[in-house]
Design an enzyme around this catalytic site. Structure first.
Site, PDB file in Angstrom:
ATOM      1  N   GLY A   1      43.748  54.260  40.320  1.00  0.00           N
ATOM      2  CA  GLY A   1      42.543  53.700  40.915  1.00  0.00           C
ATOM      3  C   GLY A   1      42.195  54.458  42.170  1.00  0.00           C
ATOM      4  O   GLY A   1      42.755  55.529  42.439  1.00  0.00           O
TER       5      GLY A   1
ATOM      6  N   GLY B   1      48.490  52.968  35.617  1.00  0.00           N
ATOM      7  CA  GLY B   1      47.071  52.972  35.909  1.00  0.00           C
ATOM      8  C   GLY B   1      46.777  53.826  37.121  1.00  0.00           C
ATOM      9  O   GLY B   1      47.674  54.292  37.814  1.00  0.00           O
TER      10      GLY B   1
ATOM     11  N   ASP C   1      39.314  41.338  48.567  1.00  0.00           N
ATOM     12  CA  ASP C   1      39.096  42.230  47.430  1.00  0.00           C
ATOM     13  C   ASP C   1      39.519  41.549  46.139  1.00  0.00           C
ATOM     14  O   ASP C   1      40.240  42.108  45.325  1.00  0.00           O
ATOM     15  CB  ASP C   1      39.848  43.548  47.636  1.00  0.00           C
ATOM     16  CG  ASP C   1      39.268  44.672  46.791  1.00  0.00           C
ATOM     17  OD1 ASP C   1      38.132  44.511  46.292  1.00  0.00           O
ATOM     18  OD2 ASP C   1      39.933  45.697  46.625  1.00  0.00           O
TER      19      ASP C   1
ATOM     20  N   GLY D   1      45.213  55.347  44.325  1.00  0.00           N
ATOM     21  CA  GLY D   1      46.264  56.247  43.873  1.00  0.00           C
ATOM     22  C   GLY D   1      46.754  55.811  42.511  1.00  0.00           C
ATOM     23  O   GLY D   1      45.980  55.304  41.707  1.00  0.00           O
TER      24      GLY D   1
END
Ligand SMILES: *[C@@H]1O[C@H](CO)[C@@H](O)[C@H](O)[C@H]1NC(C)=O
Ligand SMILES: *[C@@H]1O[C@H](CO)[C@@H](O)[C@H](O)[C@H]1NC(C)=O
Ligand SMILES: *[C@@H]1O[C@H](CO)[C@@H](O)[C@H](O)[C@H]1NC(C)=O
Ligand SMILES: *[C@@H]1O[C@H](CO)[C@@H](O)[C@H](O)[C@H]1NC(C)=O
Ligand SMILES: *[C@@H]1O[C@H](CO)[C@@H](O)[C@H](O)[C@H]1NC(C)=O
Ligand SMILES: *[C@@H]1O[C@H](CO)[C@@H](O)[C@H](O)[C@H]1NC(C)=O
Ligand SMILES: *[C@@H]1O[C@H](CO)[C@@H](O)[C@H](O)[C@H]1NC(C)=O
Ligand SMILES: *[C@@H]1O[C@H](CO)[C@@H](O)[C@H](O)[C@H]1NC(C)=O
Ligand SMILES: *[C@@H]1O[C@H](CO)[C@@H](O)[C@H](O)[C@H]1NC(C)=O
Ligand SMILES: *[C@@H]1O[C@H](CO)[C@@H](O)[C@H](O)[C@H]1NC(C)=O
Ligand SMILES: *[C@@H]1O[C@H](CO)[C@@H](O)[C@H](O)[C@H]1NC(C)=O
Ligand SMILES: *[C@@H]1O[C@H](CO)[C@@H](O)[C@H](O)[C@H]1NC(C)=O
Length: 837
Positions: free
Chosen positions: A497, A495, A618, A500
């Site tokens: 984001g 993945g 987060d 990075g």
């Protein structure tokens, strides 16, 4: 002189542009002394002004009985430096005013020209404060080239004395002296420590060591004279040291000269001439095998420690090729895999590796390169090599110069151009601010789902030295990471984001890992990187993703985690671009499974809050990961904040992700654990409704999941917006309790929201309602008020219930809200569950 300044200017600029730690490093124009000993005139040699030390009013030099000598008959072409010398018949010294701490390069030139005083008779010691540099030194043979002794010495601000001590009835002499501040990274701060028996961890402690340069080799190339080196070093060819002369051949860069990348070597590490030539495996050497090693041997002292710097630059591969992977070894027991170019640098970029080597009982240091079978181009190469002996500080054993009261002393004041230095620092500041601003605005202009506010952080708690002070046991060499991820093979990318890219990988020991690599210059900053390491090394919990290691070599910021087979919660729920109401769901997680996941991540968060006193900041569905058994773990601690002393923080910046941000935190900048509770509430709704926190393709009032779902919850019609896949599968009581729990989490005021511990309890109750383990329909009291009597349905085996299994193995002690110590099993027994363990 002018040229010198120009170069240092360039160098400083390089540092400015390449370093975040700019203001801390404070490298300015170096202090420099060049002395033409025994001469009354200055000599300009290779862009340096060697100041005559006779009758010069502008330099420090103590004249104890010492003579200056002139070569009356200099040979044609002899450098002016070697036509004069200073002779010391008693203990004498040069003294310099040093205004900057740092590593200084100190060079002595000895050239015994023919004079009535036979200079080859000289026998003497040379020392500087604390270090014995030369003992019983004698220049034995007259030859056409001078003997140059070079040292790198850590010097602190003050008077710096170079002491010449002749042996009894002998004398000392010197033709020229150089002392100048070396560029940063001239010596590394820590290095791999290698002994003849193998590798032994890391070596640090260069601050109290001087280095004596023994060999400086331009492998595969010619002699490089001082004139052609950025710091007036001499490099010699390697051929004399090659054990099997035919085993390697010279190669030279055909077109592009080596690239310098500010994060790797600079032209101060070694000049272009070193990097553009190399020795390469000569594959026609052995007809029987293409797998042989090329070995160089260097004479060293036994029981001594050496600093070894090895220079590489792939001038062999084609620019579009795959590069070369090969073995580099010292004393044959230590092997490091070298990748001919770095993850961030292209083929042809110069780089070096540092080692500290203990010679043990061996008087020959072997250095080899050899091909590896997995390399596309089965060769190996070496461009340069430096070997320096470490000189240990002698505490107090050295005689301080016995200074007479009145002495003739003269001073060379280092030409530090202060104005220029200030200008550079100013430039650096402006550059830094501009960079920060542009990043900020970049984030604001594309506030997409998953994007972050203000990822460029200068927080009051930021501490640049965090990584270096960390437990080095977690450090993973870059070569291992390159191995694990097949050099960041795109095929292994999991993945990408704002921070990075994440790759899956397999370490040499077979362990599966996820490798999170920050893109240089974007996304996760140094601060987040350090925070995450610090946080993750402090905590261990079944429902928090654990850190296996990190790598900060070559300016990389790489974190290595346990691998979570089933990816992120978001990916399991819906396609991040779509959602499952418009396309078919990616995975058909049952309501029970979803509740298990929510409970597990809530437990992880509860531990974070009450056990570790950390606010995650987060929480979102992409930060909840699932292992092969769909056990959920909370990940990504880059923004987390430790709340050791107080429970609330007034923060100057808002950090977090859109759609999940606590409005109270956003409004008042007041960060509490309840901000995580809010974000978790959004995750609960995501799980229920199977759509992103912010959705753009829908009418305005539906965009924000929290607002939209809560409005339905308030109407008592939450069932109208649940994931179509779940319709008819959720027990109405379970759904109602779930809706209430989410609603409580999303309350405006933090104080009105439950703690994560309460959320865990509520969610367990939701699960029990779903599994119909609670007898009375419609029972809706919160179990957190303590009045709830936990009544199992007869016949339902508690111990085998999935939610129970989650807690069963959880031994991490957690602290109660009242400060009392509770364990997970105590929490259970409070709920009336006995026999938890
Ligand atoms: C030698 O150089 C120094 C420093 O640049 C200068 O002060 C001095 O005047 C020069 N001496 C001669 C003889 O040129
Ligand atoms: C050095 O030798 C060259 C020829 O070998 C001659 O032309 C030159 O004048 C000589 N220089 C000195 C200073 O003797
Ligand atoms: C050398 O120094 C010693 C001690 O400072 C002194 O006794 C001696 O006279 C000196 N010798 C000469 C030749 O100056
Ligand atoms: C200088 O001394 C060395 C050794 O002490 C000796 O071999 C050499 O012949 C001497 N040279 C002269 C010119 O006296
Ligand atoms: C000096 O010369 C002698 C004999 O001439 C030789 O054996 C020795 O190796 C030489 N030493 C150096 C350092 O060149
Ligand atoms: C130099 O180093 C010494 C000792 O480490 C320290 O006390 C001093 O403040 C430093 N000076 C400068 C200018 O950095
Ligand atoms: C350094 O040397 C200067 C000049 O000799 C002298 O005035 C000063 O006191 C010395 N400083 C120290 C710390 O020895
Ligand atoms: C020179 O150094 C050697 C070894 O460190 C020592 O034994 C000797 O005494 C020193 N000589 C003088 C004159 O200090
Ligand atoms: C040194 O540099 C000069 C001029 O830059 C060049 O002509 C010469 O070939 C170089 N010498 C070596 C050995 O690289
Ligand atoms: C090196 O160290 C070993 C053990 O410490 C000792 O036996 C040996 O004599 C030393 N060798 C030298 C050359 O100092
Ligand atoms: C492999 O190495 C040879 C020299 O050994 C070089 O000519 C060739 O370009 C290399 N191949 C690739 C793909 O880099
Ligand atoms: C090459 O060197 C490595 C490391 O020293 C060693 O393991 C290997 O056996 C060597 N290969 C050959 C063919 O000598």
């Amino acid at each position: 002189m002018e040229k010198l300044r120009h170069q240092h200017l360039l160098f400083t600029l390089l540092l400015v542009y390449s370093s975040n730690l700019l203001l801390a490093s404070g490298y300015t124009l170096p202090t420099q002394y060049f002395i033409n000993s025994g001469s009354s005139s200055n000599a300009t040699v290779n862009r340096r002004n060697f100041v005559g030390d006779v009758n010069s009013g502008s330099s420090y030099f103590s004249v104890r009985p010492s003579d200056d000598l002139k070569d009356g008959n200099p040979e044609n072409g002899t450098s002016p430096l070697y036509q004069t010398a200073r002779i010391f018949r008693n203990e004498s010294w040069y003294e310099f005013r040093i205004t900057e701490n740092g590593t200084y390069v100190v060079r002595f030139h000895f050239y015994p020209f023919l004079t009535p005083t036979n200079l080859t008779d000289a026998l003497f010691n040379v020392s500087v404060t604390g270090y014995s540099l030369l003992s019983n030194f004698r220049v034995q043979n007259r030859s056409n080239s001078p003997v140059i002794k070079e040292f790198a010495i850590p010097i602190i601000v003050g008077n710096f004395t170079i002491l010449f001590t002749p042996q009894k009835s002998s004398f000392a002499f010197v033709n020229a002296v150089e002392a100048f501040l070396a560029p940063e990274k001239f010596v590394s701060s820590t290095s791999r420590y290698i002994t003849a028996a193998g590798s032994g961890g890391n070596y640090s402690g260069f601050e109290s060591r001087a280095l004596h340069i023994i060999h400086r080799i331009n492998v595969g190339g010619p002699t490089i004279p001082p004139n052609n080196d950025t710091l007036w070093r001499s490099w010699t060819p390697d051929d004399d040291y090659l054990l099997l002369p035919g085993s390697a051949k010279n190669s030279e860069a055909s077109n592009n000269t080596p690239n310098y990348d500010s994060s790797e070597a600079t032209n101060y590490s070694a000049p272009v001439d070193v990097y553009k030539t190399a020795k390469e495996l000569n594959r026609s050497y052995s007809s029987s095998s293409s797998f042989f090693n090329v070995t160089w041997g260097f004479r060293v002292n036994k029981n001594s420690t050496y600093f070894v710097r090895v220079h590489f630059c792939d001038i062999i591969s084609r620019q579009d090729g795959d590069g070369i992977v090969f073995n580099f070894s010292i004393y044959s027991r230590f092997i490091e895999i070298i990748y001919s170019y770095g993850p961030t640098t292209k083929i042809g970029t110069a780089f070096y590796k540092d080692y500290v080597v203990y010679s043990d009982d061996s008087s020959l240091m072997n250095i080899s390169i050899g091909p590896r079978s997995e390399s596309p181009n089965k060769t190996a190469f070496l461009n340069g090599l430096e070997i320096m002996e470490l000189i240990t500080r002698e505490s107090g054993s050295l005689p301080a110069p016995s200074k007479p009261k009145k002495n003739l002393i003269f001073v060379i004041v280092g030409s530090v151009v202060g104005v220029l230095a200030c200008l550079l620092i100013l430039l650096g500041v402006i550059f830094k601010c501009r960079k920060a601003n542009s990043d900020e605005s970049g984030e604001w202009s594309v506030p997409l789902y998953g994007g972050r506010y203000f990822s460029w952080i200068t927080d009051r708690t930021s501490d640049n030295s965090v990584v270096s002070s960390l437990n080095l046991g977690l450090k993973i060499p870059l070569s291992e990471i390159l191995y694990a991820t097949h050099r960041f093979d795109k095929k292994l990318m999991l993945g990408e984001g704002g921070f990075g890219k994440v790759y899956r990988g397999t370490l040499r020991d077979g362990k599966k890992v996820a490798v999170k690599r920050s893109q240089p210059g974007q996304g996760q900053g140094l601060y987040e990187f350090q925070t995450e390491i610090v946080v993750l090394t402090k905590i261990r919990h079944r429902h928090l993703v654990s850190l296996i290691g990190y790598c900060d070599e070559r300016r990389e910021m790489i974190l290595v985690y346990e691998f979570m087979e089933n990816g992120t919660l978001q990916d399991l729920l819906y396609d991040s671009n779509e959602d499952c109401s418009t396309s078919s769901p990616r995975s058909e997680l049952s309501w029970e499974q979803r509740l298990e996941i929510c409970i597990a991540s809530a437990m992880g968060l509860d531990y974070l809050h009450s056990g570790a006193k950390i606010i995650h900041r987060d929480i979102k569905s992409t930060n909840i990961l699932l292992d092969e058994n769909y056990v959920a773990k909370v990940a990504d601690f880059g923004l987390s904040k430790s709340g050791e002393a107080d429970q609330t923080h007034i923060s100057t910046e808002v950090k977090g992700s859109f759609g999940y941000l606590d409005p109270e935190y956003f409004g008042c900048m007041q960060l509490t654990e309840k901000s995580d509770v809010y974000s978790f509430g959004v995750v609960l709704l995501e799980v229920l409704c199977c759509r992103p926190a912010i959705k753009r393709s829908v009418p305005r009032e539906e965009m924000n999941l929290a607002e939209w779902a809560i409005s339905w919850q308030k109407k008592g019609e939450l069932e109208k917006i649940v994931d179509p896949f779940l319709v008819g599968k959720i027990n109405p009581n379970s759904l109602r309790k779930f809706g209430e729990t989410a609603e409580k989490c999303l309350r405006e005021t933090g104080a009105d929201r439950p703690t994560m511990r309460e959320v865990v309890w509520d969610l367990r109750y939701v699960l029990d309602l779903q599994l119909a383990r609670v007898p009375r329909e419609g029972y809706a009291d919160s179990i957190t008020d303590g009045s709830f009597d936990y009544l199992p349905l007869s016949g339902v085996p508690y111990v085998s219930s999935p939610s129970f299994l989650l807690i069963e193995e959880d031994e991490v002690p957690i602290e109660g809200d009242d400060g009392s110590e509770e364990t997970a099993s105590e929490v259970l027994s409070q709920q009336g569950i006995s026999g938890a363990r």
